[in-house]
Design a protein around this motif. Structure first.
Motif, PDB file in Angstrom:
ATOM      1  N   ALA A 153     -29.797 -13.338 -13.441  1.00 11.91           N
ATOM      2  CA  ALA A 153     -29.144 -12.479 -12.543  1.00 11.91           C
ATOM      3  C   ALA A 153     -27.529 -12.823 -12.618  1.00 11.91           C
ATOM      4  N   ALA A 154     -27.300 -14.277 -12.680  1.00 15.37           N
ATOM      5  CA  ALA A 154     -26.006 -14.948 -12.947  1.00 15.37           C
ATOM      6  C   ALA A 154     -25.454 -14.305 -14.153  1.00 15.37           C
ATOM      7  N   ILE A 155     -26.414 -14.411 -15.260  1.00  9.79           N
ATOM      8  CA  ILE A 155     -25.839 -14.051 -16.541  1.00  9.79           C
ATOM      9  C   ILE A 155     -25.392 -12.427 -16.501  1.00  9.79           C
ATOM     10  N   GLU A 156     -26.305 -11.873 -15.978  1.00  6.47           N
ATOM     11  CA  GLU A 156     -26.327 -10.311 -16.123  1.00  6.47           C
ATOM     12  C   GLU A 156     -24.744 -10.018 -15.464  1.00  6.47           C
ATOM     13  N   ARG A 157     -24.709 -10.625 -14.272  1.00  8.11           N
ATOM     14  CA  ARG A 157     -23.217 -10.274 -13.573  1.00  8.11           C
ATOM     15  C   ARG A 157     -22.098 -10.729 -14.323  1.00  8.11           C
ATOM     16  N   LYS A 158     -22.281 -11.850 -14.955  1.00  7.02           N
ATOM     17  CA  LYS A 158     -21.140 -12.152 -16.029  1.00  7.02           C
ATOM     18  C   LYS A 158     -20.982 -11.084 -17.192  1.00  7.02           C
ATOM     19  N   ILE A 159     -22.101 -10.613 -17.621  1.00 12.06           N
ATOM     20  CA  ILE A 159     -21.998  -9.552 -18.607  1.00 12.06           C
ATOM     21  C   ILE A 159     -21.114  -8.202 -18.104  1.00 12.06           C
ATOM     22  N   VAL A 160     -21.633  -7.701 -16.886  1.00 16.02           N
ATOM     23  CA  VAL A 160     -21.136  -6.840 -16.325  1.00 16.02           C
ATOM     24  C   VAL A 160     -19.569  -6.727 -15.787  1.00 16.02           C
ATOM     25  N   LEU A 161     -19.184  -8.030 -15.346  1.00 15.74           N
ATOM     26  CA  LEU A 161     -17.834  -8.267 -15.110  1.00 15.74           C
ATOM     27  C   LEU A 161     -16.906  -8.270 -16.260  1.00 15.74           C
ATOM     28  N   ARG A 162     -17.378  -9.063 -17.463  1.00 15.24           N
ATOM     29  CA  ARG A 162     -16.528  -9.106 -18.539  1.00 15.24           C
ATOM     30  C   ARG A 162     -16.595  -7.887 -19.372  1.00 15.24           C
ATOM     31  N   LEU A 163     -17.562  -7.451 -19.570  1.00 15.41           N
ATOM     32  CA  LEU A 163     -18.103  -6.394 -20.550  1.00 15.41           C
ATOM     33  C   LEU A 163     -18.193  -4.963 -20.101  1.00 15.41           C
ATOM     34  N   GLY A 164     -18.713  -4.757 -18.624  1.00 16.47           N
ATOM     35  CA  GLY A 164     -19.075  -3.535 -18.247  1.00 16.47           C
ATOM     36  C   GLY A 164     -18.097  -2.839 -18.203  1.00 16.47           C
ATOM     37  N   ARG A 165     -18.363  -1.278 -17.520  1.00 16.17           N
ATOM     38  CA  ARG A 165     -17.482  -0.329 -17.329  1.00 16.17           C
ATOM     39  C   ARG A 165     -17.446  -0.001 -15.815  1.00 16.17           C
ATOM     40  N   GLY A 166     -16.060   0.168 -15.560  1.00 17.84           N
ATOM     41  CA  GLY A 166     -15.709   0.512 -14.369  1.00 17.84           C
ATOM     42  C   GLY A 166     -14.923   1.639 -14.132  1.00 17.84           C
ATOM     43  N   LEU A 167     -14.614   1.896 -12.857  1.00 16.39           N
ATOM     44  CA  LEU A 167     -13.710   3.475 -12.744  1.00 16.39           C
ATOM     45  C   LEU A 167     -12.201   3.068 -13.160  1.00 16.39           C
ATOM     46  N   THR A 168     -11.520   4.386 -13.663  1.00 10.84           N
ATOM     47  CA  THR A 168     -10.192   4.177 -13.764  1.00 10.84           C
ATOM     48  C   THR A 168      -9.360   3.921 -12.376  1.00 10.84           C
ATOM     49  N   ARG A 169      -8.222   3.493 -12.493  1.00 11.21           N
ATOM     50  CA  ARG A 169      -7.486   3.262 -11.246  1.00 11.21           C
ATOM     51  C   ARG A 169      -7.453   4.520 -10.438  1.00 11.21           C
ATOM     52  N   ARG A 170      -7.295   5.632 -10.957  1.00  8.48           N
ATOM     53  CA  ARG A 170      -7.219   6.932 -10.244  1.00  8.48           C
ATOM     54  C   ARG A 170      -8.541   7.205  -9.495  1.00  8.48           C
ATOM     55  N   ASP A 171      -9.869   7.015 -10.336  1.00  7.64           N
ATOM     56  CA  ASP A 171     -10.849   7.368  -9.646  1.00  7.64           C
ATOM     57  C   ASP A 171     -11.323   6.165  -8.572  1.00  7.64           C
ATOM     58  N   ALA A 172     -10.974   5.086  -8.636  1.00  8.16           N
ATOM     59  CA  ALA A 172     -11.276   4.064  -7.862  1.00  8.16           C
ATOM     60  C   ALA A 172     -10.522   4.087  -6.734  1.00  8.16           C
ATOM     61  N   LEU A 220     -29.027  -8.354  -7.217  1.00 13.17           N
ATOM     62  CA  LEU A 220     -28.245  -9.671  -7.767  1.00 13.17           C
ATOM     63  C   LEU A 220     -27.402  -9.594  -8.884  1.00 13.17           C
ATOM     64  N   ASP A 221     -27.507  -8.670  -9.784  1.00 14.71           N
ATOM     65  CA  ASP A 221     -26.885  -8.501 -11.063  1.00 14.71           C
ATOM     66  C   ASP A 221     -25.580  -7.860 -10.659  1.00 14.71           C
ATOM     67  N   GLY A 222     -25.271  -7.189  -9.818  1.00 17.39           N
ATOM     68  CA  GLY A 222     -23.948  -6.757  -9.186  1.00 17.39           C
ATOM     69  C   GLY A 222     -23.734  -5.432  -9.535  1.00 17.39           C
ATOM     70  N   VAL A 223     -24.799  -4.447  -9.864  1.00 18.14           N
ATOM     71  CA  VAL A 223     -24.405  -3.169 -10.298  1.00 18.14           C
ATOM     72  C   VAL A 223     -24.849  -2.070  -9.266  1.00 18.14           C
ATOM     73  N   LEU A 224     -25.737  -2.656  -8.240  1.00 23.29           N
ATOM     74  CA  LEU A 224     -26.231  -1.637  -7.123  1.00 23.29           C
ATOM     75  C   LEU A 224     -25.871  -2.281  -5.810  1.00 23.29           C
ATOM     76  N   ARG A 225     -25.025  -1.451  -5.019  1.00 28.02           N
ATOM     77  CA  ARG A 225     -24.326  -1.862  -3.945  1.00 28.02           C
ATOM     78  C   ARG A 225     -25.089  -1.125  -2.639  1.00 28.02           C
ATOM     79  N   CYS A 226     -25.110  -1.663  -1.370  1.00 22.23           N
ATOM     80  CA  CYS A 226     -25.645  -1.124  -0.302  1.00 22.23           C
ATOM     81  C   CYS A 226     -24.823  -1.593   0.857  1.00 22.23           C
TER      82      CYS A 226
END
Length: 291
Positions: free
Chosen positions: A134-153, A21-27
């Motif tokens: 979990a809703a708070i954690e999702r906001k932290i991940v979306l606002r402050l979390g690390r994603g892939l570079t455009r090339r890697d994505a 529910l925190d948005g960091v693990l996908r299935c």
């Protein structure tokens, strides 16, 4: 760099086919996907179970070292190397957890791939129900979390994957920003303080002397026994630890000790005493009670 391994789990195992529910693990299609980091390098890790006795792990990263780190962390998170054989033999007829062991011998403690993740999320989950946390954690991940570079994505097709922010990032944010995500003020300040201590190296969550680390954490205002026990259980592999302040456990043990009163709550020391007979597997016994 792409690294693939097949692992034979220690004992019965079923891959948990669900995202978080925190948005960091996908299935997706029976495959778990996760973005992790080794130092500053992104690592995409995937896990699938092609047969009941095999789990396939694939990691992609800029270096072989980073890819191997991602695989090791996913092995830890899934509990692939946890030997449950002795636990199953000893407690298969236990009046409390025996039925669950016979029905779900593959059950493992729900771990986090990194100890800081377990600690940060434990702070977010203090004293509130999990869906709100979990809703708070999702906001932290979306606002402050690390994603892939455009090339890697673009190359991976996994642009939606995101990892938690690094400790240094959280250490540099204002508690007021975290409060705007619905995190309570005391918990926001505790999270920023803890992140700063970890980022500076003053607290080493991977140090083998766990007890010393726990003492240092407990000296921080807002970090109590439950938070440290969640770190130990979910982030450091300490399955002898019981998060005794968990409301579900307080209610469960209270009901048993009271002879069935659904309104009864136990004390934390009573929860620890209740699970003490399970010894080094106390945390795994908890998973069978409330998992």
């Amino acid at each position: 760099m792409r690294v693939s391994v097949e692992v034979q789990p220690t004992g019965p195992f079923r891959l948990p086919l669900r995202g978080g529910l925190d948005g960091v693990l996908r299935c997706r299609g029976g495959v778990l996907q996760r973005l992790l980091h080794h130092e500053q390098l992104p690592v995409i890790v995937a896990a699938a179970q092609p047969a009941h006795d095999r789990v396939a792990l694939v990691a992609e990263a800029p270096s072989r070292e980073a890819a191997l780190h991602g695989i090791e962390r996913m092995r830890f998170a899934l509990g692939l190397d946890v030997d449950v054989a002795a636990f199953l033999r000893r407690f298969q007829s236990d009046p409390v957890i025996g039925a669950s062991l016979r029905r779900r011998p593959w059950l493992r403690v729900a771990r986090r791939p990194a100890p800081f993740e377990a600690l940060a999320w434990a702070i977010c989950e203090q004293l509130i129900e999990y869906k709100r946390a979990a809703a708070i954690e999702r906001k932290i991940v979306l606002r402050l979390g690390r994603g892939l570079t455009r090339r890697d994505a673009t190359r991976s097709g996994l642009s939606a994957l995101r990892d938690l922010p690094a400790p240094a990032t959280l250490a540099g944010v204002s508690p007021a920003l975290l409060q705007s995500f619905d995190l309570g003020g005391a918990r926001a300040r505790a999270l920023v303080k803890v992140a700063g201590e970890v980022a500076s190296g003053r607290i080493d969550l991977e140090h083998p002397d766990h007890e010393r680390t726990w003492r240092r954490l407990r000296a921080i205002r807002g970090i109590g026994a439950w938070t440290v026990e969640m770190l130990a259980l979910q982030g450091q592999g300490r399955e002898d630890q019981v998060p005794a302040g968990d409301v579900g456990l307080l209610r469960y043990v209270g009901r048993l000790l009271s002879g069935g009163d659904p309104r009864a709550f136990a004390e934390e020391h009573e929860v620890r005493s209740f699970f003490a007979p399970y010894g080094e597997w106390a945390g795994l016994a908890v998973a069978h009670v409330i998992g």
